[in-house]
Design a protein around this motif. Structure first.
Motif, mmCIF file in Angstrom:
data_model
loop_
_atom_site.group_PDB
_atom_site.id
_atom_site.type_symbol
_atom_site.label_atom_id
_atom_site.label_comp_id
_atom_site.label_asym_id
_atom_site.label_seq_id
_atom_site.Cartn_x
_atom_site.Cartn_y
_atom_site.Cartn_z
ATOM 1 N N GLY A 25 86.043 121.157 -5.516
ATOM 2 C CA GLY A 25 87.258 120.784 -6.234
ATOM 3 C C GLY A 25 87.417 119.303 -6.461
ATOM 4 N N GLU A 26 86.423 118.489 -6.035
ATOM 5 C CA GLU A 26 86.486 117.047 -6.209
ATOM 6 C C GLU A 26 85.361 116.567 -7.122
ATOM 7 N N ALA A 27 85.576 115.373 -7.679
ATOM 8 C CA ALA A 27 84.527 114.696 -8.444
ATOM 9 C C ALA A 27 84.279 113.336 -7.818
ATOM 10 N N LEU A 28 83.012 112.980 -7.697
ATOM 11 C CA LEU A 28 82.662 111.629 -7.269
ATOM 12 C C LEU A 28 82.663 110.742 -8.502
ATOM 13 N N VAL A 29 83.388 109.622 -8.424
ATOM 14 C CA VAL A 29 83.469 108.711 -9.563
ATOM 15 C C VAL A 29 83.030 107.316 -9.152
ATOM 16 N N ARG A 30 82.485 106.605 -10.116
ATOM 17 C CA ARG A 30 82.216 105.181 -9.953
ATOM 18 C C ARG A 30 83.366 104.434 -10.611
ATOM 19 N N VAL A 31 84.051 103.615 -9.833
ATOM 20 C CA VAL A 31 85.212 102.902 -10.361
ATOM 21 C C VAL A 31 84.744 101.799 -11.307
ATOM 22 N N ARG A 32 85.242 101.841 -12.536
ATOM 23 C CA ARG A 32 84.882 100.849 -13.552
ATOM 24 C C ARG A 32 85.889 99.697 -13.597
ATOM 25 N N ALA A 33 87.149 99.995 -13.337
ATOM 26 C CA ALA A 33 88.197 98.975 -13.350
ATOM 27 C C ALA A 33 89.403 99.528 -12.602
ATOM 28 N N VAL A 34 90.128 98.626 -11.926
ATOM 29 C CA VAL A 34 91.334 99.033 -11.213
ATOM 30 C C VAL A 34 92.346 97.903 -11.288
ATOM 31 N N GLY A 35 93.543 98.220 -11.716
ATOM 32 C CA GLY A 35 94.587 97.224 -11.856
ATOM 33 C C GLY A 35 95.207 96.854 -10.514
ATOM 34 N N ILE A 36 95.621 95.602 -10.398
ATOM 35 C CA ILE A 36 96.366 95.144 -9.221
ATOM 36 C C ILE A 36 97.845 95.298 -9.548
ATOM 37 N N CYS A 37 98.462 96.288 -8.959
ATOM 38 C CA CYS A 37 99.881 96.574 -9.183
ATOM 39 C C CYS A 37 100.722 95.794 -8.190
ATOM 40 N N GLY A 38 101.956 95.491 -8.580
ATOM 41 C CA GLY A 38 102.860 94.833 -7.649
ATOM 42 C C GLY A 38 103.075 95.637 -6.387
ATOM 43 N N SER A 39 103.027 96.961 -6.502
ATOM 44 C CA SER A 39 103.184 97.792 -5.304
ATOM 45 C C SER A 39 101.998 97.630 -4.366
ATOM 46 N N ASP A 40 100.804 97.318 -4.911
ATOM 47 C CA ASP A 40 99.644 97.069 -4.050
ATOM 48 C C ASP A 40 99.852 95.807 -3.217
ATOM 49 N N VAL A 41 100.398 94.778 -3.844
ATOM 50 C CA VAL A 41 100.705 93.549 -3.115
ATOM 51 C C VAL A 41 101.717 93.848 -2.012
ATOM 52 N N GLY A 42 102.712 94.678 -2.336
ATOM 53 C CA GLY A 42 103.679 95.078 -1.318
ATOM 54 C C GLY A 42 103.027 95.829 -0.164
ATOM 55 N N LEU A 43 102.076 96.720 -0.477
ATOM 56 C CA LEU A 43 101.369 97.467 0.568
ATOM 57 C C LEU A 43 100.677 96.523 1.541
ATOM 58 N N ILE A 44 100.033 95.507 0.998
ATOM 59 C CA ILE A 44 99.296 94.565 1.833
ATOM 60 C C ILE A 44 100.230 93.864 2.811
ATOM 61 N N HIS A 45 101.457 93.655 2.387
ATOM 62 C CA HIS A 45 102.430 92.953 3.233
ATOM 63 C C HIS A 45 103.359 93.918 3.971
ATOM 64 N N GLY A 46 102.973 95.183 4.031
ATOM 65 C CA GLY A 46 103.759 96.156 4.787
ATOM 66 C C GLY A 46 105.042 96.566 4.116
ATOM 67 N N GLU A 47 105.139 96.348 2.804
ATOM 68 C CA GLU A 47 106.373 96.639 2.074
ATOM 69 C C GLU A 47 106.210 97.821 1.141
ATOM 70 N N GLY A 48 105.278 98.705 1.476
ATOM 71 C CA GLY A 48 105.067 99.879 0.645
ATOM 72 C C GLY A 48 106.154 100.908 0.862
ATOM 73 N N PRO A 49 106.125 101.995 0.098
ATOM 74 C CA PRO A 49 107.104 103.072 0.302
ATOM 75 C C PRO A 49 106.950 103.679 1.681
ATOM 76 N N PRO A 50 107.992 104.362 2.149
ATOM 77 C CA PRO A 50 107.958 104.863 3.530
ATOM 78 C C PRO A 50 106.856 105.872 3.800
ATOM 79 N N TRP A 51 106.287 106.461 2.760
ATOM 80 C CA TRP A 51 105.232 107.447 2.977
ATOM 81 C C TRP A 51 103.831 106.828 3.043
ATOM 82 N N THR A 52 103.742 105.509 2.943
ATOM 83 C CA THR A 52 102.437 104.851 3.029
ATOM 84 C C THR A 52 101.793 105.094 4.389
ATOM 85 N N GLU A 53 100.476 105.307 4.390
ATOM 86 C CA GLU A 53 99.734 105.523 5.629
ATOM 87 C C GLU A 53 98.617 104.492 5.732
ATOM 88 N N TYR A 54 98.637 103.713 6.804
ATOM 89 C CA TYR A 54 97.635 102.675 7.047
ATOM 90 C C TYR A 54 96.659 103.151 8.120
#
Length: 339
Positions: A25-54
């Motif tokens: 049920g899965e596909a292996l993909v090679r990532v060609r490009a990925v955007g840096i979202c403001g929420s990603d910056v928040g995740l790095i600083h522990g400011e992600g949504p409450p359901w984030t899992e580190y």
């Protein structure tokens, strides 16, 4: 393979990991490009949504190429370019049965609870991957999710070609908001923000009036623009400062306020603006039900990333990339990593 990992303590680092094998049920993909979202910056600083899992590999704005299929995958082929719509849901709870799978009680989300796209290869569930036509570029594909967040919220409200619309916040969500309103036929669009270079991009996309809130009072400017009536629709895309009250004050009677920004804490608002003017206030925080529509808008040319995706970096230059984004260097609006 290379992968970028964070534990929410304010740092992100590179690890060498084994390339994953696709499960049924899965596909292996090679990532060609990925955007840096403001929420990603928040995740790095522990400011992600409450359901984030580190610890977590961030990254949900993904364009990739299918390189291997797991058993029982039928909708994809090796060589397909795909975009990511990263919700994994049960399909049986009340919210899923009602079509609100993004509010599933057992929701898993790629880049928040499941390792995302800041890596060279990933195995993702088939249902999270959408094949792309050739005329959508890799970079545009990374922004289908971003544009979809604004479109999902706008789908909750009605607009008219005679409306005056205000978009508050000239980041990617707001600049896509200007384009999405134009695609709906709205022509009288005001864009507010704090950076002239971003406001200029919005003007290029059709905003007929821009307001630098450091130089003008936005509520007064909007009232003057509308001969005192206020805006028919205010689309909040900033997630910062006192922008919610600005929306409530700038909206006209029976106006609509659409909130799309994610704030870093509580805000105080005056509910009398809502009551006295009988405002409609709606929220939207996901690209659910809008990604296919936004992909088509990109394909038709009604949506563009020109002037919005301003920087690209190889994955190995991730430190420079994140410093550029967090410090807002060199006129950056949106940056993309190229693994």
């Amino acid at each position: 393979m290379r992968a970028l990992v964070t534990n929410g303590s304010g740092t992100i680092w590179e690890e060498n990991r084994d390339r994953p094998e696709p499960e049924p049920g899965e596909a292996l993909v090679r990532v060609r490009a990925v955007g840096i979202c403001g929420s990603d910056v928040g995740l790095i600083h522990g400011e992600g949504p409450p359901w984030t899992e580190y610890p977590l590999v961030p990254g949900h704005e993904v364009c990739a190429e299918v390189v291997e299929l797991g058993d029982d995958v039928t909708s994809l082929s090796v060589g397909d370019r795909v975009s990511l719509h990263g919700f994994v849901y049960c399909g049986t709870c009340t919210h899923c049965r009602d079509g609100r799978y993004y509010q599933c009680r057992d929701l898993q989300e790629i880049g928040f609870t499941i390792d995302g796209g800041y890596r060279e290869f990933a195995a993702f569930p088939e249902e999270t991957l959408r094949p792309l036509p050739d005329d959508i570029s890799d970079v545009a594909a990374t922004q289908i999710d971003s544009a979809g967040c604004t479109q999902h919220a706008l789908r909750r409200v009605e607009t008219s070609v005679t409306d005056t619309a205000v978009v508050l916040g000239p980041g990617s969500l707001g600049l896509f908001g200007v384009q999405l309103l134009r695609a709906r036929g709205v022509r009288d669009i005001v864009l507010t923000g704090t950076r002239d270079e971003r406001l200029s991009v919005g003007a290029d996309y059709g905003a007929v009036r821009t307001v630098n809130v450091r130089e003008e009072d936005p509520v007064e400017a909007i009232r003057n623009h509308t001969d005192g009536d206020g805006a028919d629709i205010c689309v909040e895309a900033a997630g910062a400062g006192d922008v919610v009250n600005t929306c409530l004050q700038a909206a006209g009677k029976r106006g609509t306020v659409v909130l799309t920004g994610v704030f870093d804490g509580l805000r105080e608002v005056d509910p009398n603006d809502i009551v006295a003017k009988e405002l409609e206030v709606v929220g939207g925080v996901t690209a659910a039900h809008a990604v296919d529509e936004c992909a088509e808008l990109f394909r038709r040319g009604d949506l563009s990333v020109d002037g919005i995706v301003t920087h690209e970096f190889p994955l190995a230059a991730y430190e420079e990339a994140f410093e550029t984004v967090t410090e807002r260097r060199d006129g950056v609006i949106k940056a993309v990593l190229r693994p």
